[in-house]
Design an enzyme around this catalytic site. Structure first.
Site, PDB file in Angstrom:
ATOM      1  N   LEU A  33       0.800  -1.210   0.000  1.00  0.00           N
ATOM      2  CA  LEU A  33       0.000   0.000   0.000  1.00  0.00           C
ATOM      3  C   LEU A  33       0.842   1.273   0.000  1.00  0.00           C
ATOM      4  O   LEU A  33       1.917   1.332   0.588  1.00  0.00           O
ATOM      5  CB  LEU A  33      -0.919   0.007   1.223  1.00  0.00           C
ATOM      6  CG  LEU A  33      -1.834  -1.210   1.376  1.00  0.00           C
ATOM      7  CD1 LEU A  33      -2.678  -1.074   2.638  1.00  0.00           C
ATOM      8  CD2 LEU A  33      -2.721  -1.394   0.152  1.00  0.00           C
ATOM      9  N   GLU A  35       0.180   5.905  -0.523  1.00  0.00           N
ATOM     10  CA  GLU A  35      -0.760   6.966  -0.181  1.00  0.00           C
ATOM     11  C   GLU A  35      -1.975   6.981  -1.111  1.00  0.00           C
ATOM     12  O   GLU A  35      -3.069   7.404  -0.714  1.00  0.00           O
ATOM     13  CB  GLU A  35      -0.053   8.320  -0.209  1.00  0.00           C
ATOM     14  CG  GLU A  35      -0.920   9.504   0.193  1.00  0.00           C
ATOM     15  CD  GLU A  35      -1.534   9.378   1.577  1.00  0.00           C
ATOM     16  OE1 GLU A  35      -2.635   9.923   1.783  1.00  0.00           O
ATOM     17  OE2 GLU A  35      -0.923   8.727   2.457  1.00  0.00           O
ATOM     18  N   GLY A  36      -1.806   6.516  -2.343  1.00  0.00           N
ATOM     19  CA  GLY A  36      -2.953   6.412  -3.237  1.00  0.00           C
ATOM     20  C   GLY A  36      -4.021   5.496  -2.677  1.00  0.00           C
ATOM     21  O   GLY A  36      -5.209   5.836  -2.657  1.00  0.00           O
ATOM     22  N   HIS A  37      -3.603   4.320  -2.207  1.00  0.00           N
ATOM     23  CA  HIS A  37      -4.548   3.402  -1.569  1.00  0.00           C
ATOM     24  C   HIS A  37      -5.147   4.020  -0.308  1.00  0.00           C
ATOM     25  O   HIS A  37      -6.353   3.949  -0.069  1.00  0.00           O
ATOM     26  CB  HIS A  37      -3.844   2.098  -1.164  1.00  0.00           C
ATOM     27  CG  HIS A  37      -3.234   1.338  -2.291  1.00  0.00           C
ATOM     28  ND1 HIS A  37      -1.874   1.232  -2.451  1.00  0.00           N
ATOM     29  CD2 HIS A  37      -3.792   0.631  -3.303  1.00  0.00           C
ATOM     30  CE1 HIS A  37      -1.614   0.485  -3.518  1.00  0.00           C
ATOM     31  NE2 HIS A  37      -2.763   0.110  -4.048  1.00  0.00           N
ATOM     32  N   MET A 184       1.745   7.727  -7.854  1.00  0.00           N
ATOM     33  CA  MET A 184       2.082   6.659  -6.920  1.00  0.00           C
ATOM     34  C   MET A 184       1.662   5.302  -7.477  1.00  0.00           C
ATOM     35  O   MET A 184       0.564   5.142  -8.001  1.00  0.00           O
ATOM     36  CB  MET A 184       1.419   6.905  -5.572  1.00  0.00           C
ATOM     37  CG  MET A 184       2.040   8.045  -4.812  1.00  0.00           C
ATOM     38  SD  MET A 184       1.463   8.119  -3.104  1.00  0.00           S
ATOM     39  CE  MET A 184       2.509   9.432  -2.488  1.00  0.00           C
ATOM     40  N   SER A 185       2.565   4.339  -7.364  1.00  0.00           N
ATOM     41  CA  SER A 185       2.326   2.992  -7.857  1.00  0.00           C
ATOM     42  C   SER A 185       3.200   2.029  -7.081  1.00  0.00           C
ATOM     43  O   SER A 185       4.346   2.357  -6.727  1.00  0.00           O
ATOM     44  CB  SER A 185       2.661   2.896  -9.349  1.00  0.00           C
ATOM     45  OG  SER A 185       2.686   1.556  -9.792  1.00  0.00           O
ATOM     46  N   SER A 186       2.678   0.848  -6.825  1.00  0.00           N
ATOM     47  CA  SER A 186       3.490  -0.175  -6.170  1.00  0.00           C
ATOM     48  C   SER A 186       4.706  -0.528  -7.006  1.00  0.00           C
ATOM     49  O   SER A 186       5.751  -0.920  -6.476  1.00  0.00           O
ATOM     50  CB  SER A 186       2.645  -1.428  -5.916  1.00  0.00           C
ATOM     51  OG  SER A 186       1.543  -1.125  -5.086  1.00  0.00           O
TER      52      SER A 186
END
Length: 284
Positions: A33, A35-37, A184-186
């Protein structure tokens, strides 16, 4: 915070919560996870009595040469973050729980999946559609939350819910960006320092589109070429697609006259990054 690994445990917990009339929000994730999530989690917590977050790296939406095995995972960190953000329940099933040996059902959303990632990743949205259908059936939320970075995914899910008359409100959350603008991306964890600088070409390309629009450009081809040339001028980048499409149908446009979407998918090193932005054409 409850953590459940099985469908029955999750259903039983939520059945008890609903007896007292509590509303339920669902935030589906594949974990790791950011900050987007968490922005979606906080939205759900604010709007519902009970928030459920699913953590499930869904093999059905990965192609044979994609990064399912290496997809970043950190369950302990994820659950600590969710507890800190007042989540009530985490549903974290094993693959065998979601797809038992005799599983044989498919869910396909046509037309809107013909473009963008749907065209580049055959079968991807079938995998998305089946897992989202299962999660909505298991949790039965009043509202479910998805990020707009995966814009096509959001549109596919909205179509799925509408077509199947599912009693759930699908809510999209805005793209959350790093301080430097990177969405943001994993998968950002795959990037080296040098690759990360090149990855910023995606978000910076949107400035080129806006500048050309302000100068009167209305040709989608010209806009696409400018973006393509800009991003491809950076080291470590390999463009999967640059498209200018209708924001609802995702069909490619020849000219832009109202609102439209610029959608990007670019390999930066081994990371396949996506980004998008909605634009409005100002009327004279």
């Amino acid at each position: 915070m409850k953590i459940f690994k099985t469908i029955n445990e999750t259903k039983n917990f939520l059945r008890e919560q609903r007896k007292s009339g509590k509303s339920v929000g669902l935030v589906p994730t594949m974990g790791f996870l950011h900050e987007g999530h968490l922005s979606l989690v906080r939205k759900s917590v604010n709007e519902n009595d009970i928030t459920v977050v699913s953590i499930f790296v869904n093999p059905a939406q990965f192609g044979p040469n994609e990064d399912f095995d290496s997809y970043p995972r950190n369950f302990d960190r994820d659950t600590a973050l969710l507890k800190k953000n007042a989540v009530d329940c985490v549903f974290a099933p094993e693959v065998s729980e979601m797809y038992p040996n005799n599983f044989s059902t498919k869910v396909t959303v046509n037309e809107i999946t013909d473009y963008l990632c749907g065209a580049k990743r055959p079968g991807h949205f079938d995998g998305v559609a089946i897992v989202v259908t299962k999660l909505l059936n298991i949790v039965g939320p009043d509202k479910a939350y998805f990020g707009m970075k995966d814009y096509q995914q959001l549109k596919v899910i909205q179509r799925l819910v509408k077509d199947l008359n599912m009693d759930v409100e699908i809510k999209g959350g805005p793209i959350v960006r790093e301080n430097d603008g990177l969405a943001m991306s994993s998968r950002n964890t795959y990037l080296t320092q040098a690759q990360r600088k090149s990855a910023l070409s995606l978000v910076k390309s949107f400035d080129i589109v806006q500048r050309m629009l302000d100068q009167g450009e209305r040709s989608a081809k010209s806009l696409k070429e400018a973006v393509h040339n800009y991003i491809s001028g950076f080291e470590h980048t390999s463009i999967d697609y640059v498209e200018i499409v209708d924001k609802e149908t995702l069909e490619p446009l020849e000219t832009v006259s109202q609102s439209f979407l610029v959608a990007l998918a670019v390999y930066v090193g081994k990371a396949r990054l996506i980004d998008n932005k909605l634009f409005e054409v100002k009327r004279c």
